[in-house]
Motif scaffolding. Structure first.
Motif, PDB file in Angstrom:
ATOM      1  N   THR A   2     -14.023  -0.445  12.779  1.00  0.00           N
ATOM      2  CA  THR A   2     -13.067  -1.180  13.597  1.00  0.00           C
ATOM      3  C   THR A   2     -11.794  -0.359  13.728  1.00  0.00           C
ATOM      4  OG1 THR A   2     -13.935  -3.305  12.822  1.00  0.00           O
ATOM      5  CG2 THR A   2     -11.752  -3.314  13.849  1.00  0.00           C
ATOM      6  N   LYS A   3     -11.377  -0.117  14.962  1.00  0.00           N
ATOM      7  CA  LYS A   3     -10.165   0.654  15.222  1.00  0.00           C
ATOM      8  C   LYS A   3      -9.056  -0.295  15.646  1.00  0.00           C
ATOM      9  CE  LYS A   3     -12.696   4.832  16.491  1.00  0.00           C
ATOM     10  NZ  LYS A   3     -12.889   5.900  17.498  1.00  0.00           N
ATOM     11  N   ILE A   4      -7.959  -0.262  14.894  1.00  0.00           N
ATOM     12  CA  ILE A   4      -6.866  -1.218  15.084  1.00  0.00           C
ATOM     13  C   ILE A   4      -5.581  -0.469  15.403  1.00  0.00           C
ATOM     14  CG2 ILE A   4      -5.540  -3.088  14.042  1.00  0.00           C
ATOM     15  CD1 ILE A   4      -7.910  -3.491  12.099  1.00  0.00           C
ATOM     16  N   LEU A   5      -4.957  -0.841  16.506  1.00  0.00           N
ATOM     17  CA  LEU A   5      -3.654  -0.303  16.879  1.00  0.00           C
ATOM     18  C   LEU A   5      -2.583  -1.295  16.459  1.00  0.00           C
ATOM     19  CD1 LEU A   5      -1.737   1.630  18.413  1.00  0.00           C
ATOM     20  CD2 LEU A   5      -2.316   0.364  20.514  1.00  0.00           C
ATOM     21  N   VAL A  18      -1.022  -2.845   6.831  1.00  0.00           N
ATOM     22  CA  VAL A  18      -1.451  -1.469   6.536  1.00  0.00           C
ATOM     23  C   VAL A  18      -1.916  -1.352   5.090  1.00  0.00           C
ATOM     24  CG1 VAL A  18      -0.686   0.926   6.368  1.00  0.00           C
ATOM     25  CG2 VAL A  18       0.041  -0.477   8.312  1.00  0.00           C
ATOM     26  N   ASP A  19      -1.172  -1.943   4.163  1.00  0.00           N
ATOM     27  CA  ASP A  19      -1.562  -1.887   2.753  1.00  0.00           C
ATOM     28  C   ASP A  19      -2.942  -2.510   2.535  1.00  0.00           C
ATOM     29  OD1 ASP A  19       0.762  -0.612   1.996  1.00  0.00           O
ATOM     30  OD2 ASP A  19       1.785  -2.458   1.371  1.00  0.00           O
ATOM     31  N   MET A  20      -3.195  -3.634   3.208  1.00  0.00           N
ATOM     32  CA  MET A  20      -4.466  -4.332   3.027  1.00  0.00           C
ATOM     33  C   MET A  20      -5.634  -3.564   3.624  1.00  0.00           C
ATOM     34  SD  MET A  20      -3.283  -8.276   3.775  1.00  0.00           S
ATOM     35  CE  MET A  20      -2.089  -9.098   2.716  1.00  0.00           C
ATOM     36  N   LEU A  21      -5.352  -2.763   4.626  1.00  0.00           N
ATOM     37  CA  LEU A  21      -6.417  -2.016   5.297  1.00  0.00           C
ATOM     38  C   LEU A  21      -6.488  -0.556   4.878  1.00  0.00           C
ATOM     39  CD1 LEU A  21      -6.005  -3.470   8.901  1.00  0.00           C
ATOM     40  CD2 LEU A  21      -7.816  -4.001   7.266  1.00  0.00           C
ATOM     41  N   ALA A  22      -5.557  -0.140   4.021  1.00  0.00           N
ATOM     42  CA  ALA A  22      -5.475   1.272   3.646  1.00  0.00           C
ATOM     43  C   ALA A  22      -6.770   1.772   3.011  1.00  0.00           C
ATOM     44  CB  ALA A  22      -4.314   1.483   2.679  1.00  0.00           C
ATOM     45  N   GLU A  23      -7.244   2.881   3.507  1.00  0.00           N
ATOM     46  CA  GLU A  23      -8.370   3.614   2.925  1.00  0.00           C
ATOM     47  C   GLU A  23      -9.680   2.832   2.945  1.00  0.00           C
ATOM     48  OE1 GLU A  23      -7.202   5.214  -0.837  1.00  0.00           O
ATOM     49  OE2 GLU A  23      -5.327   6.009  -0.047  1.00  0.00           O
ATOM     50  N   ARG A  24      -9.757   1.781   3.741  1.00  0.00           N
ATOM     51  CA  ARG A  24     -11.049   1.113   3.917  1.00  0.00           C
ATOM     52  C   ARG A  24     -11.943   1.996   4.773  1.00  0.00           C
ATOM     53  NH1 ARG A  24     -10.423  -5.306   5.091  1.00  0.00           N
ATOM     54  NH2 ARG A  24     -12.281  -4.802   6.306  1.00  0.00           N
ATOM     55  N   ASN A  25     -13.185   2.105   4.377  1.00  0.00           N
ATOM     56  CA  ASN A  25     -14.082   2.997   5.115  1.00  0.00           C
ATOM     57  C   ASN A  25     -14.690   2.350   6.354  1.00  0.00           C
ATOM     58  OD1 ASN A  25     -15.974   1.272   4.012  1.00  0.00           O
ATOM     59  ND2 ASN A  25     -16.767   2.757   2.527  1.00  0.00           N
ATOM     60  N   ASP A  26     -14.292   1.103   6.635  1.00  0.00           N
ATOM     61  CA  ASP A  26     -14.789   0.439   7.841  1.00  0.00           C
ATOM     62  C   ASP A  26     -13.694   0.239   8.877  1.00  0.00           C
ATOM     63  OD1 ASP A  26     -13.310  -1.456   6.510  1.00  0.00           O
ATOM     64  OD2 ASP A  26     -14.753  -3.082   6.776  1.00  0.00           O
ATOM     65  N   THR A  27     -12.521   0.854   8.648  1.00  0.00           N
ATOM     66  CA  THR A  27     -11.369   0.624   9.508  1.00  0.00           C
ATOM     67  C   THR A  27     -10.615   1.926   9.753  1.00  0.00           C
ATOM     68  OG1 THR A  27     -11.105  -1.585   8.531  1.00  0.00           O
ATOM     69  CG2 THR A  27      -9.259  -0.728   9.804  1.00  0.00           C
ATOM     70  N   GLU A  28     -10.176   2.115  10.992  1.00  0.00           N
ATOM     71  CA  GLU A  28      -9.263   3.194  11.337  1.00  0.00           C
ATOM     72  C   GLU A  28      -8.008   2.583  11.956  1.00  0.00           C
ATOM     73  OE1 GLU A  28     -11.103   6.066  13.857  1.00  0.00           O
ATOM     74  OE2 GLU A  28     -12.566   6.696  12.347  1.00  0.00           O
ATOM     75  N   LEU A  29      -6.847   3.042  11.510  1.00  0.00           N
ATOM     76  CA  LEU A  29      -5.580   2.495  11.976  1.00  0.00           C
ATOM     77  C   LEU A  29      -4.820   3.514  12.819  1.00  0.00           C
ATOM     78  CD1 LEU A  29      -4.272   0.859   8.668  1.00  0.00           C
ATOM     79  CD2 LEU A  29      -5.608  -0.220  10.477  1.00  0.00           C
ATOM     80  N   THR A  30      -4.157   3.021  13.842  1.00  0.00           N
ATOM     81  CA  THR A  30      -3.169   3.804  14.571  1.00  0.00           C
ATOM     82  C   THR A  30      -1.854   3.050  14.491  1.00  0.00           C
ATOM     83  OG1 THR A  30      -4.785   4.747  16.103  1.00  0.00           O
ATOM     84  CG2 THR A  30      -2.485   4.778  16.792  1.00  0.00           C
ATOM     85  N   LEU A  31      -0.850   3.686  13.893  1.00  0.00           N
ATOM     86  CA  LEU A  31       0.454   3.066  13.708  1.00  0.00           C
ATOM     87  C   LEU A  31       1.390   3.564  14.806  1.00  0.00           C
ATOM     88  CD1 LEU A  31       0.839   3.447   9.831  1.00  0.00           C
ATOM     89  CD2 LEU A  31      -0.470   1.756  11.144  1.00  0.00           C
ATOM     90  N   PHE A  32       1.864   2.650  15.616  1.00  0.00           N
ATOM     91  CA  PHE A  32       2.712   2.981  16.763  1.00  0.00           C
ATOM     92  C   PHE A  32       4.111   2.434  16.501  1.00  0.00           C
ATOM     93  CE2 PHE A  32       4.408   2.461  21.027  1.00  0.00           C
ATOM     94  CZ  PHE A  32       3.884   3.522  21.751  1.00  0.00           C
ATOM     95  N   LEU A  33       5.104   3.317  16.501  1.00  0.00           N
ATOM     96  CA  LEU A  33       6.470   2.899  16.219  1.00  0.00           C
ATOM     97  C   LEU A  33       7.438   3.929  16.774  1.00  0.00           C
ATOM     98  CD1 LEU A  33       7.211   3.526  12.433  1.00  0.00           C
ATOM     99  CD2 LEU A  33       5.303   4.546  13.648  1.00  0.00           C
ATOM    100  N   GLY A  66      -9.613   3.781  23.138  1.00  0.00           N
ATOM    101  CA  GLY A  66     -10.656   3.736  22.118  1.00  0.00           C
ATOM    102  C   GLY A  66     -10.460   2.712  21.029  1.00  0.00           C
ATOM    103  N   GLN A  67      -9.392   1.904  21.099  1.00  0.00           N
ATOM    104  CA  GLN A  67      -9.148   0.899  20.065  1.00  0.00           C
ATOM    105  C   GLN A  67     -10.036  -0.329  20.280  1.00  0.00           C
ATOM    106  OE1 GLN A  67      -7.025   1.524  17.517  1.00  0.00           O
ATOM    107  NE2 GLN A  67      -6.429   3.493  18.390  1.00  0.00           N
ATOM    108  N   ASP A  68     -10.225  -1.086  19.209  1.00  0.00           N
ATOM    109  CA  ASP A  68     -10.948  -2.356  19.286  1.00  0.00           C
ATOM    110  C   ASP A  68     -10.013  -3.556  19.309  1.00  0.00           C
ATOM    111  OD1 ASP A  68     -13.701  -1.302  19.047  1.00  0.00           O
ATOM    112  OD2 ASP A  68     -13.028  -0.686  17.056  1.00  0.00           O
ATOM    113  N   VAL A  69      -8.897  -3.444  18.583  1.00  0.00           N
ATOM    114  CA  VAL A  69      -7.957  -4.554  18.429  1.00  0.00           C
ATOM    115  C   VAL A  69      -6.536  -4.010  18.526  1.00  0.00           C
ATOM    116  CG1 VAL A  69      -7.217  -6.488  16.975  1.00  0.00           C
ATOM    117  CG2 VAL A  69      -9.569  -5.641  16.813  1.00  0.00           C
ATOM    118  N   VAL A  70      -5.679  -4.759  19.215  1.00  0.00           N
ATOM    119  CA  VAL A  70      -4.248  -4.453  19.243  1.00  0.00           C
ATOM    120  C   VAL A  70      -3.515  -5.564  18.509  1.00  0.00           C
ATOM    121  CG1 VAL A  70      -2.209  -4.109  20.692  1.00  0.00           C
ATOM    122  CG2 VAL A  70      -4.435  -3.210  21.438  1.00  0.00           C
ATOM    123  N   TYR A  71      -2.689  -5.186  17.536  1.00  0.00           N
ATOM    124  CA  TYR A  71      -1.853  -6.150  16.815  1.00  0.00           C
ATOM    125  C   TYR A  71      -0.399  -5.780  17.077  1.00  0.00           C
ATOM    126  CZ  TYR A  71       0.971  -7.693  12.841  1.00  0.00           C
ATOM    127  OH  TYR A  71       1.978  -8.186  12.063  1.00  0.00           O
TER     128      TYR A  71
END
Length: 211
Positions: A2-5, A18-33, A66-71
């Motif tokens: 799951t790719k989350i922006l 981010v802390d809750m999802l950090a280093e999970r092997n089923d998730t990729e994060l893109t941090l936009f700021l 390419g993201q799956d979810v935008v938060y």
């Protein structure tokens, strides 16, 4: 995978996400700021960082590809920011949007707490209400969140109310809101076009206990 922006990734709720999802092997994060230095933490291995403004259409579309979810957990002109996000999602074909607003935008907070809440933050309601209205009319698969007054308690303890239900409670831990965001982002199916009030159970009162 799951790719989350995450838009507004330096915010306090977003940091918990981010802390809750950090280093999970089923998730990729893109941090936009706007300023990566505001992250003030080591970037997890499953994460990339993009500096930019939501109003920069080209930068936002590039981050969104390419993201799956935008938060989005933003402040200020959230109505125009919501419009920019929706436009970018329509171009890139992303369907799932989790967007954080605030309690009270539908006059859904009952009793003395509702009156107090309106006095304290009512002047900020219009852009949040407009953002929610824009999202609901967007045709996207969305979850709009309306948290109670936020605390820094180290806990996950929350309950939800839906769009047309009276709001419950007065406060909620930022960590609890983050846990709900993570739960929604990880859902394999649709978000279901929900508009969710979120609070800590048994915190009813005339105003939050810490005020």
């Amino acid at each position: 995978m799951t790719k989350i922006l995450i838009l507004g990734a330096s915010g306090q709720i977003a940091r918990h996400v981010v802390d809750m999802l950090a280093e999970r092997n089923d998730t990729e994060l893109t941090l936009f700021l706007r300023d990566a230095k505001k992250l003030s933490r080591k970037v997890p291995v499953n994460t990339r960082v993009v500096e930019g403004d939501v109003h920069d259409a080209a930068k936002l579309k590039d981050a969104m590809a390419g993201q799956d979810v935008v938060y989005a957990n933003l402040a200020g002109d959230v109505d125009t920011q919501a419009a920019a996000i929706i436009a970018a999602m329509n171009v890139t074909g992303i369907r799932k949007l989790i967007f954080c607003t605030t309690l009270g935008i539908y006059d859904e907070v009952p009793g003395k707490f509702g009156e107090w809440n309106n006095r304290e933050i009512g002047e900020y309601f219009p852009p949040y209400r407009k953002a929610a209205d824009i999202i609901e009319a967007s045709g996207l698969d969305y979850a709009v969140l309306r948290p109670a007054w936020l605390t820094d308690a180290d806990e996950v303890d929350y309950e939800a109310t839906e769009r047309n239900e009276p709001f419950k409670g007065t406060e909620i831990a930022r960590k609890s809101v983050a846990a709900l965001v993570v739960e929604l982002a990880a859902m394999p199916g649709a978000l279901g076009n929900r508009n969710i009030g979120v609070n800590k159970p048994d915190t009813d009162g005339d105003k939050p206990a810490f005020m």
